[in-house]
Write a protein that holds these residues in place. Structure first.
Motif, PDB file in Angstrom:
ATOM      1  N   THR A   1      11.156   4.756  -4.562  1.00 16.69           N
ATOM      2  CA  THR A   1      10.865   4.335  -5.737  1.00 16.69           C
ATOM      3  C   THR A   1       9.160   4.413  -5.756  1.00 16.69           C
ATOM      4  OG1 THR A   1      12.519   2.481  -5.918  1.00 16.69           O
ATOM      5  CG2 THR A   1      10.373   2.204  -7.373  1.00 16.69           C
ATOM      6  N   LEU A   2       8.708   5.365  -6.692  1.00 13.77           N
ATOM      7  CA  LEU A   2       7.182   5.448  -6.778  1.00 13.77           C
ATOM      8  C   LEU A   2       6.339   4.348  -7.649  1.00 13.77           C
ATOM      9  CD1 LEU A   2       7.686   9.060  -7.902  1.00 13.77           C
ATOM     10  CD2 LEU A   2       7.462   8.320  -5.434  1.00 13.77           C
TER      11      LEU A   2
ATOM     12  N   ARG B   1      10.902   7.967  -9.455  1.00 15.76           N
ATOM     13  CA  ARG B   1      11.661   7.985  -8.245  1.00 15.76           C
ATOM     14  C   ARG B   1      11.548   9.472  -7.932  1.00 15.76           C
ATOM     15  NH1 ARG B   1      15.141   5.802 -11.872  1.00 15.76           N
ATOM     16  NH2 ARG B   1      15.498   3.599 -11.594  1.00 15.76           N
ATOM     17  N   MET B   2      11.639   9.502  -6.261  1.00 14.12           N
ATOM     18  CA  MET B   2      11.524  10.861  -5.714  1.00 14.12           C
ATOM     19  C   MET B   2      12.961  10.749  -4.724  1.00 14.12           C
ATOM     20  SD  MET B   2       8.746  12.008  -3.190  1.00 14.12           S
ATOM     21  CE  MET B   2       9.013  13.549  -1.799  1.00 14.12           C
TER      22      MET B   2
ATOM     23  N   ALA C   1       4.959  13.027  -3.692  1.00 15.52           N
ATOM     24  CA  ALA C   1       4.996  11.572  -4.376  1.00 15.52           C
ATOM     25  C   ALA C   1       3.956  11.461  -5.329  1.00 15.52           C
ATOM     26  CB  ALA C   1       5.306  10.730  -3.178  1.00 15.52           C
ATOM     27  N   ALA C   2       2.705  11.668  -4.874  1.00 10.23           N
ATOM     28  CA  ALA C   2       1.705  11.592  -5.691  1.00 10.23           C
ATOM     29  C   ALA C   2       1.619  12.479  -6.857  1.00 10.23           C
ATOM     30  CB  ALA C   2       0.036  11.890  -4.892  1.00 10.23           C
ATOM     31  N   GLU C   3       2.134  13.572  -6.759  1.00 14.23           N
ATOM     32  CA  GLU C   3       2.216  14.646  -7.873  1.00 14.23           C
ATOM     33  C   GLU C   3       3.227  13.960  -8.821  1.00 14.23           C
ATOM     34  OE1 GLU C   3       1.798  17.735 -10.666  1.00 14.23           O
ATOM     35  OE2 GLU C   3       0.390  16.702  -9.046  1.00 14.23           O
TER      36      GLU C   3
ATOM     37  N   ARG D   1       2.023  11.312 -10.807  1.00 15.03           N
ATOM     38  CA  ARG D   1       1.150  11.524 -11.801  1.00 15.03           C
ATOM     39  C   ARG D   1       1.674  12.420 -13.056  1.00 15.03           C
ATOM     40  NH1 ARG D   1      -1.141  16.190 -13.840  1.00 15.03           N
ATOM     41  NH2 ARG D   1       0.018  17.519 -12.492  1.00 15.03           N
ATOM     42  N   GLN D   2       2.919  12.897 -12.668  1.00 12.31           N
ATOM     43  CA  GLN D   2       3.662  13.511 -13.992  1.00 12.31           C
ATOM     44  C   GLN D   2       4.674  12.277 -14.642  1.00 12.31           C
ATOM     45  OE1 GLN D   2       5.880  16.926 -12.936  1.00 12.31           O
ATOM     46  NE2 GLN D   2       4.278  17.966 -11.709  1.00 12.31           N
TER      47      GLN D   2
END
Length: 67
Positions: free
Chosen positions: A66-67, A29-30, A19-21, A24-25
């Motif tokens: 949701t990120l 959403r994941m 999720a953090a990566e 960052r990009q």
């Protein structure tokens, strides 16, 4: 899952790192999928904040975070 690893935070760490990566990009959403049923990972993903939106992929349930 590696025998004996369940309940030690390994999965939570892995999901958090991905999720953090994604954040960052620039992702917002994941998504994860799993086969529904007893003993499956739905509870784990729901505890991490994944929501069910009624989507399926083949015979798998789709969870959205949701990120």
């Amino acid at each position: 899952m590696v025998p004996g690893a369940q309940g030690r935070g390994v999965g939570r760490f892995a999901v958090s790192a991905v999720a953090a990566e994604l954040r960052r990009q620039g992702a917002t959403r994941m998504y994860v999928t799993w086969h529904p049923g007893d003993g499956g990972p739905e509870g784990f993903y729901r505890k991490l904040g994944f929501e069910l939106k009624g989507e399926v992929s083949g015979d798998q349930t789709v969870g959205v975070l949701t990120l």
